[in-house]
Design a protein around this motif. Structure first.
Motif, PDB file in Angstrom:
ATOM      1  N   SER A  40       0.704  -1.228  -0.056  1.00  0.00           N
ATOM      2  CA  SER A  40       0.164  -0.086   0.151  1.00  0.00           C
ATOM      3  C   SER A  40       0.795   1.323  -0.063  1.00  0.00           C
ATOM      4  O   SER A  40       0.598   2.293  -0.477  1.00  0.00           O
ATOM      5  CB  SER A  40      -1.016  -0.046   1.420  1.00  0.00           C
ATOM      6  N   ILE A  41       1.942   1.291   0.868  1.00  0.00           N
ATOM      7  CA  ILE A  41       2.802   2.502   0.942  1.00  0.00           C
ATOM      8  C   ILE A  41       3.567   2.516  -0.265  1.00  0.00           C
ATOM      9  O   ILE A  41       3.632   3.881  -0.788  1.00  0.00           O
ATOM     10  CB  ILE A  41       3.817   2.184   2.114  1.00  0.00           C
ATOM     11  N   ALA A  42       4.118   1.536  -0.995  1.00  0.00           N
ATOM     12  CA  ALA A  42       4.753   1.539  -2.167  1.00  0.00           C
ATOM     13  C   ALA A  42       4.109   2.454  -3.557  1.00  0.00           C
ATOM     14  O   ALA A  42       4.728   3.163  -4.024  1.00  0.00           O
ATOM     15  CB  ALA A  42       5.201   0.252  -2.721  1.00  0.00           C
ATOM     16  N   GLN A  43       2.778   2.305  -3.191  1.00  0.00           N
ATOM     17  CA  GLN A  43       2.068   2.866  -4.359  1.00  0.00           C
ATOM     18  C   GLN A  43       2.039   4.373  -4.604  1.00  0.00           C
ATOM     19  O   GLN A  43       1.697   5.139  -5.525  1.00  0.00           O
ATOM     20  CB  GLN A  43       0.262   2.660  -4.230  1.00  0.00           C
ATOM     21  N   ASN A  44       2.578   5.063  -3.173  1.00  0.00           N
ATOM     22  CA  ASN A  44       2.780   6.505  -3.234  1.00  0.00           C
ATOM     23  C   ASN A  44       4.109   6.919  -3.873  1.00  0.00           C
ATOM     24  O   ASN A  44       4.151   8.158  -4.235  1.00  0.00           O
ATOM     25  CB  ASN A  44       2.784   7.001  -1.740  1.00  0.00           C
ATOM     26  N   PHE A  45       4.953   5.919  -4.289  1.00  0.00           N
ATOM     27  CA  PHE A  45       6.082   6.484  -5.161  1.00  0.00           C
ATOM     28  C   PHE A  45       6.164   6.048  -6.484  1.00  0.00           C
ATOM     29  O   PHE A  45       6.916   6.459  -6.986  1.00  0.00           O
ATOM     30  CB  PHE A  45       7.229   5.551  -4.344  1.00  0.00           C
ATOM     31  N   GLN A  46       5.142   5.728  -6.927  1.00  0.00           N
ATOM     32  CA  GLN A  46       4.784   5.428  -8.458  1.00  0.00           C
ATOM     33  C   GLN A  46       5.870   4.965  -8.994  1.00  0.00           C
ATOM     34  O   GLN A  46       6.207   3.884  -8.894  1.00  0.00           O
ATOM     35  CB  GLN A  46       4.350   6.892  -8.934  1.00  0.00           C
ATOM     36  N   GLU A  47       6.754   5.753 -10.054  1.00  0.00           N
ATOM     37  CA  GLU A  47       7.873   5.106 -10.830  1.00  0.00           C
ATOM     38  C   GLU A  47       9.091   4.566  -9.664  1.00  0.00           C
ATOM     39  O   GLU A  47       9.845   3.859 -10.289  1.00  0.00           O
ATOM     40  CB  GLU A  47       8.525   6.126 -11.780  1.00  0.00           C
ATOM     41  N   GLU A  48       9.163   5.235  -8.858  1.00  0.00           N
ATOM     42  CA  GLU A  48      10.204   4.791  -7.850  1.00  0.00           C
ATOM     43  C   GLU A  48       9.763   3.546  -6.791  1.00  0.00           C
ATOM     44  O   GLU A  48      10.520   3.428  -5.834  1.00  0.00           O
ATOM     45  CB  GLU A  48      10.674   5.976  -6.917  1.00  0.00           C
ATOM     46  N   LYS A  49       8.612   3.108  -7.006  1.00  0.00           N
ATOM     47  CA  LYS A  49       8.486   2.023  -5.888  1.00  0.00           C
ATOM     48  C   LYS A  49       8.981   0.770  -5.866  1.00  0.00           C
ATOM     49  O   LYS A  49       9.169   0.337  -4.939  1.00  0.00           O
ATOM     50  CB  LYS A  49       6.519   1.746  -6.375  1.00  0.00           C
ATOM     51  N   LEU A  50       9.755   0.504  -7.030  1.00  0.00           N
ATOM     52  CA  LEU A  50      10.787  -0.605  -6.924  1.00  0.00           C
ATOM     53  C   LEU A  50      12.050  -0.249  -5.678  1.00  0.00           C
ATOM     54  O   LEU A  50      12.488  -1.080  -5.201  1.00  0.00           O
ATOM     55  CB  LEU A  50      11.337  -1.042  -8.190  1.00  0.00           C
TER      56      LEU A  50
END
Length: 209
Positions: A143-153
């Motif tokens: 869930s939190i990773a989705q806030n980083f869009q292109e940088e989620k990896l």
């Protein structure tokens, strides 16, 4: 040789993932207690840590890339994992309590032939995949990773870094404490504490369902 640099946005995502991972993983839960005991017994510790790290890596990246969507498609999955986890934790609590009540229980087992690698690795897998807290942590990460869009990896990589760091701390810590466990009383205290922790986690999970 040119130094490896990370773009500021990617570094920010990585740092956030590492902080999130430490907040989620750096607790003495069911998996941590199992690793500590195996490390003190010097029973396949390196292999167990490798398996736990590999499982974390797969599910951290899977969560960031869409594990949350899978639970929406299969709403029964969370409940099934929770009750399997409750049963697994209660079984391990019972085994630990039995050892704690025996005068030479834990020390006697530690002096016996080391359990098979297969049994140790299966237990490591169980303490990850049958642990409802593991799945809840993965949902939080995704869930939190989705806030980083292109940088989620990058966020996923930071979370994995925290996981590996915590596993390393557990591995080193278990080796440092090993000399204290030449006394049967130390084993009884450890197994008693593990039994309490496992039973508490199981009952809390059952009550929350």
């Amino acid at each position: 040789m040119l130094p490896i640099t990370m773009p500021p946005a990617m570094f920010s995502a990585w740092a956030s993932g590492a902080a999130t991972g430490l907040g989620l993983f750096a607790v003495v839960g069911a998996q941590s207690a199992f690793i500590l005991r195996q490390g003190i017994m010097r029973s396949h510790l390196a292999a167990i840590l490798a398996v736990c790290a590999a499982i974390d890596a797969v599910f951290i990246f899977a969560s960031v890339l869409g594990l949350q969507a899978m639970t929406e498609w299969l709403p029964w999955l969370t409940g099934a994992v929770l009750w399997f986890g409750v049963a697994f934790l209660l079984w391990y609590a019972w085994q630990s309590a039995r050892r704690a009540l025996r005068p030479q229980g834990g020390l006697h087992l530690a002096r016996q032939a080391v359990p098979s690698r297969r049994a140790a690795l299966l237990a490591a897998v169980g303490f990850s995949l049958l642990n409802p807290h593991f799945w809840l942590d993965m949902m939080v990460v995704g869930s939190i990773a989705q806030n980083f869009q292109e940088e989620k990896l990058g966020f996923a990589a930071g979370t994995l870094t925290a996981s590996v760091l915590w596993l390393f701390v557990l591995g080193v810590g278990s080796r440092l404490f090993a000399p204290l466990f030449t006394d049967a009383r130390a084993w009884r205290v450890l197994d008693g504490l593990i039994a309490v922790v496992m039973a508490f986690l199981a009952l809390r999970l059952a009550a929350a369902n």
